[in-house]
Design an enzyme around this catalytic site. Sequence first.
Site, PDB file in Angstrom:
ATOM      1  N   LYS A   7       0.813  -1.217   0.000  1.00 45.39           N
ATOM      2  CA  LYS A   7       0.000   0.000   0.000  1.00 45.39           C
ATOM      3  C   LYS A   7       0.847   1.268   0.000  1.00 45.39           C
ATOM      4  O   LYS A   7       0.517   2.248  -0.676  1.00 45.39           O
ATOM      5  CB  LYS A   7      -0.931   0.013   1.219  1.00 45.39           C
ATOM      6  CG  LYS A   7      -2.077  -0.978   1.160  1.00 45.39           C
ATOM      7  CD  LYS A   7      -2.910  -0.911   2.431  1.00 45.39           C
ATOM      8  CE  LYS A   7      -4.089  -1.871   2.388  1.00 45.39           C
ATOM      9  NZ  LYS A   7      -5.130  -1.435   1.450  1.00 45.39           N
TER      10      LYS A   7
ATOM     11  N   ALA B 184      -3.761   1.323  -2.407  1.00 44.52           N
ATOM     12  CA  ALA B 184      -4.198   2.661  -2.753  1.00 44.52           C
ATOM     13  C   ALA B 184      -3.638   3.714  -1.787  1.00 44.52           C
ATOM     14  O   ALA B 184      -3.551   3.483  -0.573  1.00 44.52           O
ATOM     15  CB  ALA B 184      -5.721   2.740  -2.754  1.00 44.52           C
TER      16      ALA B 184
ATOM     17  N   ASN C 177     -11.238  -8.931   3.053  1.00 40.85           N
ATOM     18  CA  ASN C 177     -10.674  -7.773   3.743  1.00 40.85           C
ATOM     19  C   ASN C 177     -11.689  -6.649   3.800  1.00 40.85           C
ATOM     20  O   ASN C 177     -12.561  -6.525   2.935  1.00 40.85           O
ATOM     21  CB  ASN C 177      -9.384  -7.311   3.055  1.00 40.85           C
ATOM     22  CG  ASN C 177      -9.636  -6.280   1.971  1.00 40.85           C
ATOM     23  OD1 ASN C 177      -9.797  -5.088   2.249  1.00 40.85           O
ATOM     24  ND2 ASN C 177      -9.705  -6.727   0.711  1.00 40.85           N
TER      25      ASN C 177
ATOM     26  N   PHE D  56      -9.023   1.482   2.822  1.00 41.18           N
ATOM     27  CA  PHE D  56      -7.992   2.408   2.332  1.00 41.18           C
ATOM     28  C   PHE D  56      -7.066   2.895   3.454  1.00 41.18           C
ATOM     29  O   PHE D  56      -6.749   4.078   3.560  1.00 41.18           O
ATOM     30  CB  PHE D  56      -8.621   3.618   1.637  1.00 41.18           C
ATOM     31  CG  PHE D  56      -9.109   3.365   0.235  1.00 41.18           C
ATOM     32  CD1 PHE D  56      -8.870   2.166  -0.414  1.00 41.18           C
ATOM     33  CD2 PHE D  56      -9.813   4.346  -0.443  1.00 41.18           C
ATOM     34  CE1 PHE D  56      -9.330   1.941  -1.708  1.00 41.18           C
ATOM     35  CE2 PHE D  56     -10.273   4.136  -1.730  1.00 41.18           C
ATOM     36  CZ  PHE D  56     -10.033   2.928  -2.372  1.00 41.18           C
TER      37      PHE D  56
ATOM     38  N   SER E  50     -13.759  -0.330  -4.547  1.00 42.16           N
ATOM     39  CA  SER E  50     -13.575  -0.969  -3.245  1.00 42.16           C
ATOM     40  C   SER E  50     -14.898  -0.962  -2.492  1.00 42.16           C
ATOM     41  O   SER E  50     -15.558   0.077  -2.398  1.00 42.16           O
ATOM     42  CB  SER E  50     -12.518  -0.229  -2.419  1.00 42.16           C
ATOM     43  OG  SER E  50     -12.511  -0.724  -1.094  1.00 42.16           O
TER      44      SER E  50
ATOM     45  N   ASN F 146     -15.165  -1.254   0.667  1.00 40.52           N
ATOM     46  CA  ASN F 146     -14.882  -0.994   2.075  1.00 40.52           C
ATOM     47  C   ASN F 146     -14.863   0.476   2.468  1.00 40.52           C
ATOM     48  O   ASN F 146     -14.588   0.811   3.615  1.00 40.52           O
ATOM     49  CB  ASN F 146     -13.543  -1.642   2.446  1.00 40.52           C
ATOM     50  CG  ASN F 146     -13.557  -3.136   2.204  1.00 40.52           C
ATOM     51  OD1 ASN F 146     -14.531  -3.800   2.542  1.00 40.52           O
ATOM     52  ND2 ASN F 146     -12.503  -3.655   1.601  1.00 40.52           N
ATOM     53  N   THR F 147     -15.143   1.356   1.512  1.00 41.27           N
ATOM     54  CA  THR F 147     -15.324   2.777   1.799  1.00 41.27           C
ATOM     55  C   THR F 147     -16.759   3.129   1.432  1.00 41.27           C
ATOM     56  O   THR F 147     -17.165   2.962   0.285  1.00 41.27           O
ATOM     57  CB  THR F 147     -14.337   3.645   0.998  1.00 41.27           C
ATOM     58  OG1 THR F 147     -13.000   3.331   1.424  1.00 41.27           O
ATOM     59  CG2 THR F 147     -14.589   5.118   1.236  1.00 41.27           C
TER      60      THR F 147
ATOM     61  N   LYS G 182     -10.729   0.963 -12.249  1.00 45.11           N
ATOM     62  CA  LYS G 182     -10.928  -0.389 -11.712  1.00 45.11           C
ATOM     63  C   LYS G 182     -12.371  -0.546 -11.272  1.00 45.11           C
ATOM     64  O   LYS G 182     -12.887   0.266 -10.491  1.00 45.11           O
ATOM     65  CB  LYS G 182      -9.984  -0.632 -10.531  1.00 45.11           C
ATOM     66  CG  LYS G 182      -9.970  -2.082 -10.036  1.00 45.11           C
ATOM     67  CD  LYS G 182      -8.842  -2.297  -9.042  1.00 45.11           C
ATOM     68  CE  LYS G 182      -8.700  -3.768  -8.673  1.00 45.11           C
ATOM     69  NZ  LYS G 182      -7.537  -4.006  -7.777  1.00 45.11           N
TER      70      LYS G 182
ATOM     71  N   ASN H 230     -12.251  -5.743  -9.075  1.00 48.85           N
ATOM     72  CA  ASN H 230     -11.917  -5.649  -7.658  1.00 48.85           C
ATOM     73  C   ASN H 230     -12.552  -6.832  -6.922  1.00 48.85           C
ATOM     74  O   ASN H 230     -13.026  -7.779  -7.537  1.00 48.85           O
ATOM     75  CB  ASN H 230     -12.425  -4.308  -7.107  1.00 48.85           C
ATOM     76  CG  ASN H 230     -11.564  -3.770  -5.977  1.00 48.85           C
ATOM     77  OD1 ASN H 230     -11.129  -4.514  -5.096  1.00 48.85           O
ATOM     78  ND2 ASN H 230     -11.317  -2.469  -5.979  1.00 48.85           N
TER      79      ASN H 230
END
Length: 352
Positions: free
Chosen positions: A65, A85, A110, A114, A172, A174-175, A210, A239
């Site tokens: 990362k 990222a 996961n 970020f 992603s 996760n955000t 992406k 992703n």
Amino acid sequence: MSLIERAGLALMHRIDPETAHGLALRALSSGLAPLPESYSSDRLRCTVAGMTLANPLGLAAGFDKNAEALAPLSRAGFGFVEVGALTPRAQPGNPKPRLFRLTEDRAVINRFGFNNRGMDDALPRLAARPKGMVLGLNLGANKDSDDRAEDFARVLTRCGAHLDFATVNVSSPNTEKLRDLQGKAALSALLAGVMAARADAGLTLPVFVKIAPDLDTQGLEDVAEVALASGVAGVIATNTTLSRDGLASAHKAEAGGMSGAPLFERSTRVLARLSDLTGGAVPLIGVGGVASGADAYAKIRAGASAVQLYSALVYEGLSLVPRILRELDALLARDGFASVAEAVGSGRQDWL
């Protein structure tokens, strides 16, 4: 796989996954982790979005990362490496635990969110990148940003002079609400802003976008239309997924994005559909479940000009890199392809 690598992986799998990942990065950057012998072949040489690659196998974003292990990664046999990222400001990410091995499924979940030390922390290491390394950066947005689209442009402008390519990560899971940026109007505006920032900074590096593997038919059609109209160099598909279909591991119900072997079929079908929608006019990078030369070959035949991997390294280590390349080279030769480019899209219909 050497005895040292096998023992190291066995040890890593006895401790917390995120701790193990940190230890692996430190061992790699300090020279303690053994690197595999490289594999090269003229048949594997390729060009993607103007970038000349020794081979089509890349390291996906997320492994490094903060761009801490560029030198050893440049010698690990990859054709290209994507770090990040990175976001404009440092952020801790989501609460721990946030990384889970699904060993029975050869998968990983996961929900990092970020986590990174910010673009300014990584900038000196990007500037000192090893000569000859093909390096990309996954651009991220801060969770608490008032203008996430502007965040992507800021990271590109700040770091772009030291990169070979950049990736706009709008996929992603996760955000919160990040995936909303994949909508047609939002994605079009976002990419227009990023491309304008690239021009204003006097940069010419390729910019990829992406996407998620969970887009429906209309979503994929929108992505294809925007990609063709925006001037981006290509699309990275895909992703991680929110799907949990067919998983057997104890951690299968954990929140977050799932990657690894169970993602292979879903991501490859998205790749093939996108290749069909764009008519091969936009270079595609296939990622999701690549763990063998056969997997890489299937992605290429589905429409990918290059592929990436990450989760398989958790179970196979870096010796997987030359193994995949050797297997891929043999498959290309078996089927009479003189180059990777000749094979791109040759089996697309099998996935539609």
